[in-house]
Design an enzyme around this catalytic site. Structure first.
Site, short mmCIF file in Angstrom:
data_model
loop_
_atom_site.label_atom_id
_atom_site.label_comp_id
_atom_site.label_asym_id
_atom_site.label_seq_id
_atom_site.Cartn_x
_atom_site.Cartn_y
_atom_site.Cartn_z
CB CYS A 158 -0.85 0.24 1.40
SG CYS A 158 -1.74 1.57 1.20
CB ALA A 201 4.67 2.65 1.51
CE LYS A 202 4.65 -1.72 8.44
NZ LYS A 202 5.38 -0.67 9.13
N GLY A 203 4.05 -2.93 3.27
CA GLY A 203 3.92 -4.22 2.34
C GLY A 203 3.38 -5.21 3.51
CG ASP A 220 6.87 -3.99 10.01
OD1 ASP A 220 6.98 -2.80 10.46
OD2 ASP A 220 5.90 -4.72 10.46
#
Ligand code: GLU
Length: 436
Positions: free
Chosen positions: A58, A103-105, A144
């Site tokens: 995202c 953002a993050k995945g 993460d």
């Protein structure tokens, strides 16, 4: 809706909106992620089975600079969770004033059930899936939950092979040999320790001999424990999925770290079964400082009678249901999104000081930025320079948050942090305007 992190993030924004100088139209824009890519990831596992995984990336907001944020591997990953985490990255980078968006995945998987080969294949397939949207100037992933420098090396290699040349700057949190920076692995825990010390100074309280309970003994929790112990605090409890170890006289953080790094569980530590203690440790400390830790549950850890509670695991653990039993007077959010808005309101009412996640755990992305800058300069800095710059940047963000809290007489530190982050992001949007 305590169990929906995205709803929780929106509610946190709404709570701060009433005190923030942000145009209604821009605020509405800030509630929607720019885009989310969902990728299907068929992988041939070591067992011979072909398994189909699902992953996301995202990109929440890029008004202030390239998208930035980690990638997590966990069974509870979902599109909504990744979008919430990408939103929190946006507010975090704005609060600590990095020239980034958020953002993050994530990939839905249980890493414990995968071999190293499986993890490599999965990571490479995921990278292929998202490689058109990432890049040093567009979107820069990082570690993460359950991802680490090796994971970043696979992402860097896969991306670079398609580009036809090495692109170290496409990810941060890399191994040192591939352009990583000294200090990145410990950075989030170091930031947690710095803001805890600063808060104690602000409150005119003495950290030496303060008692601390840390939920989660992964990379962030274990480094925070070690540094807070060095600062004089007593770590009385910590946990992993197997349960929590509690000893009012203080845990032996060094011995527990060695045990966990050797693949051990907190439950085994509490029972006295240690996987390893180094000879060096025996020589320096005269062996494990072993009192009698008690094995308690993760929920019980949250309600211990301690000075500082540090949730360093997953989101949504301090809720309307258990907040009444929380006895700590200070909460430092090392995890992203550990407190629901309903619980937050109770904590504010009770004057419990909460250092919000977007400040408390920003050390990781700050040092990611320092890594990215060194890669761009093709120059490397020593650890002392990195740590000094981390301290300066997170310290400035802490001071600005406190100033906002005091001067505007805001209800809590989260509101202070959010008003700053929202105003900075909104201002970038206003300067840029709507185009096309
Ligand atoms: N995953 C970390 C966070 O939640 C670090 C992100 C980064 O370094 O880009 O802040």
């Amino acid at each position: 809706m305590a169990d929906d992190p995205f709803e929780n993030m929106l509610a946190q924004m709404d709570r701060a909106k009433e005190y923030a100088d942000v145009d209604d139209g821009v605020f509405e824009r800030l509630k929607h992620p720019e885009r989310t890519l969902k990728v299907t990831l068929p992988v041939e596992l070591d067992s011979g089975e072909v398994k189909v995984f699902e992953g996301y990336r995202c990109q929440f907001d890029s008004a202030r600079g390239p998208f930035k944020g980690g990638v997590r591997y966990h069974p509870t990953v979902s599109q909504r969770e990744v979008e919430a985490l990408a939103g929190w990255m946006t507010w975090k980078t704005a609060l600590v004033d990095l020239p980034y968006g958020g953002a993050k995945g994530g990939i839905i998987c249980e890493p414990k059930e995968l071999t190293q080969n499986d993890l490599e294949s999965l990571t490479r397939r995921y990278t292929e899936g998202i490689r058109r949207m990432i890049g040093p100037e567009t979107d820069v992933p990082a570690p993460d939950m359950n991802t680490n420098p090796q994971t970043m090396a696979w992402i860097m290699d896969t991306f670079s092979m398609y580009e036809g040349h090495s692109v170290p700057q496409v990810v941060t949190g890399k191994p040192l040999e591939l352009g990583g920076t000294p200090g990145r692995v410990e950075a989030t825990g170091r930031g947690v320790s710095i803001v805890t010390e600063r808060l104690f100074d602000y409150l005119d309280r003495d950290l030496s001999d303060a008692t601390v309970a840390i939920q989660g003994f992964g990379n962030v929790g274990s480094n925070a424990a070690e540094l807070l112990e060095e600062a004089g605090a007593r770590i009385v409890a910590t946990s992993d999925v197997s349960g929590a170890a509690y000893d009012p006289d203080g845990l032996d953080v060094g011995a527990l770290t060695e045990h966990v790094n050797a693949g051990g569980l907190v439950e085994e530590y509490a029972a006295g079964n240690l996987r390893s203690t180094s000879e060096e440790r025996e020589a320096v400390d005269g062996g494990v400082r072993w009192d009698d830790p008690e094995l308690i549950g993760n929920d019980e850890l949250l309600t211990l009678d301690v000075d500082v509670l540090i949730p360093a695991a997953v989101e949504g653990v301090i809720t309307a249901e258990n907040v009444g039993d929380v006895r700590a007077s200070v909460i430092v959010e090392a995890a992203n999104g550990p407190t629901t808005v309903a619980a937050d309101e109770v904590l504010t009412e009770r004057d419990v000081q909460v250092v919000p996640d977007i400040l408390a755990n920003a050390g990781g992305v700050i040092v990611s930025y320092l890594e990215w800058v060194q890669n761009a300069q093709e120059f490397s800095w020593p650890l002392e320079t990195v740590n000094a710059e981390l301290e300066r940047r997170i310290g400035t963000a802490f001071d600005q948050t406190i100033e906002q809290y005091d001067e505007k007489d805001l209800p809590d530190l989260r509101t202070a942090a959010y008003t700053l982050a929202l105003e900075r992001t909104a201002s970038a949007h206003e300067y840029r305007g709507l185009f096309p």
